[in-house]
Design an enzyme around this catalytic site. Structure first.
Site: not given
Ligand code: NAD
Length: 479
Positions: A253, A287
């Site tokens: 997601e 999101c």
């Molecule tokens: P992010 O991708 O920076 O981080 C999300 C998670 O991924 C964190 O727990 C982080 O520690 C982890 N992470 C970071 N690098 C990683 C790697 N290389 N491998 C595995 N895990 C890793 O996202 P964010 O800034 O926390 O969230 C905001 C984003 O999330 C926005 O783009 C938003 O649109 C999206 N989002 C999408 C949905 C959906 O349902 N589609 C819902 C909520 C947020």
């Protein structure tokens, strides 16, 4: 801005919860309130070794958890939902302080309510084996078997609710789970897991509160069969790569840049509040929020005015102040993204109807509710995901052109069509490239209605029966 004092009972519950999830000893990281800069608590900093231990324990616990069967697991999930409800105020206050979202409005209390609601839905949804073919000679059934250990990596915007979206169907289907919360909002998720674990058998649900290194190790871990990931598109791509060698199942997601298309037949005043919450829920950090609004020239000025009137009346401030319904950005990076995009829109000659001038002297990452009109479709505030309280409103004259602009990005999570004619709206919806199209609403999710992205917003569905199937290995039994 003032902060209402909380009741002593709540303070106590809150302090007790914090003490439980952050015992003394080991490396810890200070977590600051994005509204005030005050210390909320200290989160443990777990390592890849901690992850390995959690995965080993989850693997050991999985056969017994699967053997309990659907009925018993569902009972336990219902008890977990009861435990969330019983701790709802303490969970909501911690969430509000750590994430920044207000208690009221579609925010912290709403999120905790959603966490328990989705847990109940995952417990109550039936999923039977299906007879897929039977001609007297061949009899084939499709069964849904547990995957094993599931990893759940979450973001900082809806940390508790999204964690439940990931773990509830996983647990229901007989998997054990290791959660990796965002490093920005670990306390909210640690507290949630702590509450759920008061009813689950030991070893079934683990949390490893680490950084990106732990997330990367989780998505490459040989003992993890599936990763549920919600976060940015960039991280989703990294997870696809790191999970490739072990051919993990993935539900992704990812980011969105949802368009809303307003047709000329709307009543601007009647839709203004729906448009507002579609765009500004969780102060725009959602999101599937409305992130680009396309309005027909015939009603453009009226829609902008009606939206501005609603937006100007919505109080923003410290989350635990009961009066507020909008809060700060959760972190400095996100504040800087919104600030950069709005400043660049201003420089391009776009018209700021509301907001656009943050008070840089005040504590916290507050960015005022901002509406930017008469902006070009190719401006970065339109083309990029702002993920904050700044909505660009683009004027269109030709519906085909509006649909083309709506489809002109490489993500496709949600979209909306606003019209007084449902059939016309549905026809427009059929031409939009997104996982969901709402009509006269935006971003409304329901535990029984599947939710997922198109294009680079990801793949896989969550919620309802489809969501349960996604946490299982389909097995054909033929004969
Ligand atoms: P992010 O991708 O920076 O981080 C999300 C998670 O991924 C964190 O727990 C982080 O520690 C982890 N992470 C970071 N690098 C990683 C790697 N290389 N491998 C595995 N895990 C890793 O996202 P964010 O800034 O926390 O969230 C905001 C984003 O999330 C926005 O783009 C938003 O649109 C999206 N989002 C999408 C949905 C959906 O349902 N589609 C819902 C909520 C947020």
């Amino acid at each position: 801005m003032t902060i209402d004092t909380q009741t002593p009972v709540l303070e106590e519950a809150h302090a007790a919860l914090l003490a439980e999830i952050t015992p003394e000893g080991g490396e810890r990281r200070e977590i600051l309130d994005p509204a005030t800069g005050a210390v909320v608590g200290h989160a443990p900093v777990h390592t890849v070794d901690d992850l390995d231990r959690a995965v080993a324990a989850a693997k050991a616990a999985q056969p017994a958890w699967a053997a309990l069967g659907h009925e018993r697991r569902s009972e336990l999930l219902l008890q977990a939902a009861d435990a969330i409800d019983a701790n709802a105020e303490a969970l909501a206050h911690l969430l509000s302080r750590e994430q920044g979202k207000p208690l009221n409005g579609p925010n912290a209390r709403f999120e905790v309510g959603g966490a328990s609601g989705w847990m109940r839905a995952a417990a109550a949804t039936p999923l039977e084996a299906e007879v897929v073919f039977d001609d007297g000679e061949t009899h084939a059934e499709l069964h849904y078997r547990p995957i094993g250990v599931v990893g759940a990596i979450g973001p900082w915007n809806w940390p508790q609710m999204i964690t439940v979206w990931q773990i509830a169907p996983a647990l229901r289907m007989g998997n054990t789970v290791v959660v990796k919360p965002s490093e920005y909002t670990p306390l909210s998720v640690l507290a949630l897991v702590q509450v759920i674990n008061t009813v689950l058998p030991e070893g079934v649900l683990h949390i490893v509160s680490g950084g990106r290194d732990v997330g990367a190790a989780l998505s490459a871990h040989p003992e993890i069969g599936k990763v549920m990931f919600t976060g940015s598109t960039a991280t989703g791509k990294a997870i696809i790569r790191s999970s490739a060698d072990t051919v993990k199942r993935l539900t992704l997601e990812l980011g969105g840049n949802d368009a809303g298309i307003v047709l000329p037949d709307v009543d601007p005043k009647a839709i203004a509040e729906g448009l507002f919450w579609g765009a500004f829920i969780n102060t725009g950090q959602t999101c599937a929020a409305l992130k680009r609004l396309y309005v027909h020239d015939d009603v453009y000025d009226e829609v902008v005015d009606a939206l501005a009137e609603v937006a100007a009346a919505m109080p923003m401030g410290v989350g635990v102040d009961e009066r507020n319904v909008l809060g700060p950005l959760q972190n400095r990076q996100q504040f800087d993204i919104v600030d950069r995009l709005v400043e660049s829109a201003k420089a391009s000659g776009a018209r700021v109807v509301l907001g656009g001038e943050p008070d840089r002297g005040q504590p916290g990452y507050f960015y005022p509710t901002t509406l930017v009109a008469d902006i070009d479709n190719d401006h970065p505030l339109v083309a990029e995901e702002q993920f904050g309280p700044a909505l660009p409103i683009i004027r269109y004259r030709d519906l085909d052109e509006a649909i083309e602009m709506a489809n002109g990005v490489d993500v496709g999570l949600g979209a909306s069509v606003w019209s007084s004619d449902r059939d016309t709206a549905r026809e427009v919806a059929s031409r939009i490239q997104s996982g969901t199209v709402w009509i006269n609403a935006h971003g409304v999710v329901h535990p029984m209605v599947p939710f997922g992205g198109a294009k680079q917003s990801g793949y896989g569905l969550e919620f309802g029966v489809e969501g349960l199937k996604a946490l299982a290995v389909p097995q054909v039994v033929n004969g």
